[in-house]
Write a protein that holds these residues in place. Sequence first.
Motif, short mmCIF file in Angstrom:
data_model
loop_
_atom_site.label_atom_id
_atom_site.label_comp_id
_atom_site.label_asym_id
_atom_site.label_seq_id
_atom_site.Cartn_x
_atom_site.Cartn_y
_atom_site.Cartn_z
N VAL A 313 -15.18 -0.19 -1.99
CA VAL A 313 -14.33 -0.34 -3.17
C VAL A 313 -13.25 -1.36 -2.87
N PRO A 314 -12.60 -1.91 -3.91
CA PRO A 314 -11.47 -2.81 -3.66
C PRO A 314 -10.32 -2.06 -2.99
N ASP A 315 -9.36 -2.79 -2.43
CA ASP A 315 -8.17 -2.13 -1.90
C ASP A 315 -7.57 -1.24 -2.99
N LEU A 316 -7.11 -0.07 -2.58
CA LEU A 316 -6.64 0.93 -3.53
C LEU A 316 -5.15 1.21 -3.35
N PRO A 317 -4.44 1.47 -4.46
CA PRO A 317 -3.00 1.76 -4.37
C PRO A 317 -2.75 3.23 -4.06
N PHE A 318 -2.31 3.50 -2.82
CA PHE A 318 -1.92 4.86 -2.44
C PHE A 318 -0.40 4.96 -2.60
N VAL A 319 0.04 5.84 -3.46
CA VAL A 319 1.47 5.97 -3.72
C VAL A 319 2.14 6.68 -2.54
N ASN A 320 3.20 6.08 -2.03
CA ASN A 320 3.96 6.73 -0.97
C ASN A 320 4.70 7.93 -1.55
N VAL A 321 4.55 9.07 -0.90
CA VAL A 321 5.18 10.30 -1.37
C VAL A 321 6.68 10.21 -1.13
N PRO A 322 7.49 10.41 -2.17
CA PRO A 322 8.95 10.34 -1.99
C PRO A 322 9.43 11.24 -0.85
N GLY A 323 10.24 10.67 0.01
CA GLY A 323 10.79 11.43 1.13
C GLY A 323 9.97 11.36 2.39
N SER A 324 8.70 10.96 2.29
CA SER A 324 7.87 10.86 3.48
C SER A 324 7.94 9.44 4.06
N ILE A 325 7.47 9.29 5.27
CA ILE A 325 7.43 7.97 5.90
C ILE A 325 6.37 7.13 5.18
N PRO A 326 6.70 5.90 4.75
CA PRO A 326 5.70 5.08 4.05
C PRO A 326 4.44 4.87 4.88
N LEU A 327 3.31 4.76 4.18
CA LEU A 327 2.03 4.57 4.85
C LEU A 327 1.94 3.20 5.51
N ALA A 328 1.37 3.18 6.71
CA ALA A 328 1.07 1.92 7.39
C ALA A 328 -0.39 1.57 7.14
N SER A 329 -0.79 0.36 7.53
CA SER A 329 -2.15 -0.11 7.25
C SER A 329 -3.20 0.73 7.95
N ASP A 330 -2.90 1.25 9.14
CA ASP A 330 -3.87 2.04 9.90
C ASP A 330 -3.46 3.51 9.96
N ASP A 331 -2.73 3.97 8.98
CA ASP A 331 -2.15 5.31 8.98
C ASP A 331 -3.23 6.38 8.79
N LYS A 332 -3.24 7.39 9.65
CA LYS A 332 -4.24 8.45 9.50
C LYS A 332 -4.02 9.25 8.21
#
Length: 353
Positions: A313-332
Amino acid sequence: MLMAQNGADVVKVEPPEGDWSRRLGVAAGPDRSAAYVASNRGKRAIVADLKSSEGMEIVRSLTRGADVFMESNRAGVAERLGLGYDTLSADNENLIYMSITGFGQNGPYAARPATDAILQAFSGLMMSNPDKDGAPKRIEFPIPDYTTGLIAYQTLVTALYGRAVHGGGRHLDVSLMQAMLLFQQQGLIAREIDPTPPRGSPLPPTGTYTAADGYINISVVREKFFQSLCAVLGLADMAVDDRFSSIEGRRAHVEELLPPIERAIAARHLGDLAAAFATADVPHAIVNDYQDAARDDHVATVGGVAWQSLEGVPDLPFVNVPGSIPLASDDKRARVPALDGDRAEILAELNFT
């Protein structure tokens, strides 16, 4: 998913055919849908056939060392399977056990199946969203599912805090029905006071308007905003017209109020209107589709969305959950589990043979 985004190790147990949401709606690669991706990122997954002794022992082994067990069967099903609260808490007295159902554990509707559309109808939400002919209409987004997830998350975190302070486990009962009634508490109260649903905006000229190249929404909740709106649109006469000098007056004369505003907005382009409204401090927003919202410059600047790569699939927009550490490119936490994809790792951790 919210627990996983905030650092919890979440293990999703699926039947041999997989969670039915893997095939719900728009496909997002092999054995997954957009709905599955949105709700399961950051989890690990294992298959357990609860009709077999091995499958049952996998689940029992997982819960012996778990902080939380969550099940979303109809009322009574987990007990019949041998996975009820009394059974599992006997092995883990500090277990927080959460049941999510359509209508709760008791009462005349407890055994009913429930879906998003069923709860939109039952809770009154459809009645507050009529079509152009006044017929109740489903909102084309699973609001009951996501609202219940949010309520379940805050209930669970509160229970975990309570356990940390006082000790001991507990059984949490969360239903789509209760979540949707809470979500619409304001509407329930308002209709008891005034049973007649409002026609049009209760705060005219608040609403969505057609511009020369799209749609724009304005929100006029204070007098200063109405004055600023009139200034931007060149409607000086309206700004001093006694008929429109209060919310009550504008509501009483809405048929005279709206046409000049509609004509003025229709003659201008969205970019021009948005810039002028921003300068004049008029609450407004261009009406976006999902793709526009995900790519908005402001969303990018504040790190609201992390674009993630998934196979097929194309790159997908994962919304960062407010208050959590923002997602990195290789984030589990952005990983979407394959069906039974973590079996070997999970069984090894359980010393399961």
